[in-house]
Design a protein around this motif. Structure first.
Motif, short mmCIF file in Angstrom:
data_model
loop_
_atom_site.label_atom_id
_atom_site.label_comp_id
_atom_site.label_asym_id
_atom_site.label_seq_id
_atom_site.Cartn_x
_atom_site.Cartn_y
_atom_site.Cartn_z
N GLY A 161 -15.97 -0.99 11.03
CA GLY A 161 -17.08 -1.75 11.78
C GLY A 161 -17.85 -0.63 12.04
N TYR A 162 -19.03 -1.01 12.88
CA TYR A 162 -20.06 0.06 13.26
C TYR A 162 -19.48 0.97 14.45
CZ TYR A 162 -24.25 1.40 15.65
OH TYR A 162 -25.39 2.40 16.20
N ALA A 163 -20.07 2.25 14.09
CA ALA A 163 -19.57 3.28 14.95
C ALA A 163 -20.91 4.31 15.09
CB ALA A 163 -18.76 4.07 14.26
N GLN A 164 -21.37 4.66 16.42
CA GLN A 164 -22.50 5.40 16.63
C GLN A 164 -22.10 6.56 16.31
OE1 GLN A 164 -24.08 4.60 20.45
NE2 GLN A 164 -25.88 6.01 20.14
N LEU A 214 -10.59 3.97 13.16
CA LEU A 214 -10.22 3.25 14.62
C LEU A 214 -11.23 2.08 14.61
CD1 LEU A 214 -9.07 3.74 17.16
CD2 LEU A 214 -11.33 5.18 17.69
N LYS A 215 -12.43 2.14 14.11
CA LYS A 215 -13.36 0.70 14.14
C LYS A 215 -12.98 -0.18 13.01
CE LYS A 215 -15.84 2.05 17.53
NZ LYS A 215 -16.03 1.54 18.67
N LYS A 216 -12.03 0.17 12.19
CA LYS A 216 -11.62 -0.72 11.04
C LYS A 216 -12.87 -0.97 10.13
CE LYS A 216 -7.82 -2.77 13.41
NZ LYS A 216 -7.10 -4.19 13.93
N ARG A 238 -15.67 11.46 11.44
CA ARG A 238 -15.92 10.39 10.82
C ARG A 238 -14.97 9.29 10.03
NH1 ARG A 238 -22.02 11.32 7.93
NH2 ARG A 238 -22.80 12.99 9.21
N LEU A 275 -12.82 7.85 12.89
CA LEU A 275 -13.64 7.09 13.79
C LEU A 275 -13.69 5.70 12.71
CD1 LEU A 275 -15.16 6.32 16.37
CD2 LEU A 275 -17.07 7.34 15.15
N CYS A 276 -13.95 5.80 11.52
CA CYS A 276 -14.04 4.69 10.65
C CYS A 276 -12.68 3.93 10.64
CB CYS A 276 -14.52 5.04 9.31
SG CYS A 276 -14.56 3.76 8.17
#
Length: 308
Positions: free
Chosen positions: A305-308, A301-303, A295, A298-299
């Motif tokens: 932003g929203y991540a599923q 990586l998405k800076k 998590r 991924l957070c």
């Protein structure tokens, strides 16, 4: 080439006595001890005939003291390269040796961080008629006297506040909070109810996660708990989605309010929460706690932003 037998400490002492006290020549010492002349000459010229024999093999390039200096340096200088560090710390090692040492230290740090269990915690209020997302309730049109919207929960303060602590071992504690939560009450709850459960599963080596709510951030409270062995995780603000406890809350809410059930008082609701919390398996909790590092990656990586 065959290596000769090492000179014992007793023979070294005899050579010292013959040479320093009796003033014998090398040939006379050789005839009395049977030690080769070259060996006697080397011992006398180096002055090592009265010292303990040293261990064979190369000395370590970077000892523990040097590794400690490297750790302290990288705490404040994270972007320094392995070529500059030996000169800055005055370490007589090559850049390749420095690089190998840094990689080994990083690997040990990652292994130790993975071994230390993380205890995730959070608080949530369960209401009588359903979760907070259910804002309204249905009513017959003829019974409705005006167009105002009716709250689903007749009294916004009715409900049960619950504190939950989880780890890879499952749900560690599920405790009820009565009254307003402040720093003193939170410290008492954690030390008296949560901490014994943590010690049963993880002994005294753990990292404690808590959010940035004001009861959790009292300076005196945190200092007192750190003196008693607590190691707190630095938690970013406004990041509830990173906490695996939120997934357990969602699981409990679906089960506590299954089929639209509602409750009439605190005791009935608390009994249902305890029952459903006891049914949550270790595998269900681990499916969320073990994905914690993914998590975070991924957070990033998405800076954010929203991540599923």
């Amino acid at each position: 080439m065959v290596r000769g037998k090492a000179v014992s400490q007793a023979d070294r002492e005899r050579i010292r006595v013959f040479h320093d006290d009796d003033h014998l020549s090398l040939e006379q010492i050789n005839s009395k001890t049977g030690i080769p002349l070259r060996t006697i000459q080397n011992l006398i010229s180096s002055g090592s005939y009265s010292q303990q024999s040293q261990k064979r093999g190369p000395k370590p390039k970077i000892n523990r003291k040097g590794e400690s200096r490297i750790k302290r340096y990288f705490r404040n200088h994270r972007k320094s390269g392995h070529r500059k560090v030996p000169d800055l710390l005055q370490l007589d090692v090559s850049p390749s040796t420095m690089l190998r040492t840094m990689k080994r230290m990083q690997q040990l740090t990652e292994e130790n961080s993975q071994k230390v269990p993380i205890v995730f915690t959070d608080e949530k209020k369960f209401r009588y008629d359903g979760p907070d997302g259910y804002n309204f309730y249905w009513q017959l049109a003829e019974d409705k006297k005006n167009n105002e919207m009716f709250s689903k929960d007749y009294n916004m303060y009715n409900g049960v506040m619950v504190h939950l602590a989880i780890s890879d071992a499952g749900i560690l504690s599920c405790d009820r909070i009565t009254g307003k939560l402040n720093s003193d009450k939170w410290e008492t709850l954690v030390c008296d109810s949560v901490l014994p459960s943590i010690h049963v599963q993880h002994s005294t080596d753990f990292i404690y996660q808590r959010d940035n709510a004001s009861p959790h951030k009292g300076k005196e409270t945190c200092e007192h708990m750190e003196e008693n062995g607590f190691v707190f995780m630095n938690w970013p603000s406004l990041s509830p989605d990173l906490n695996p406890v939120e997934n357990i809350w969602s699981l409990l809410v679906r089960r506590v309010y299954a089929n639209g059930v509602s409750y009439v008082d605190d005791d009935e609701l608390w009994e249902a929460i305890q029952h459903e919390a006891s049914r949550v398996t270790v595998e269900e909790v681990q499916s969320y706690t073990k994905s914690y590092r993914k998590r975070l990656c991924l957070c990033l990586l998405k800076k954010g932003g929203y991540a599923q």
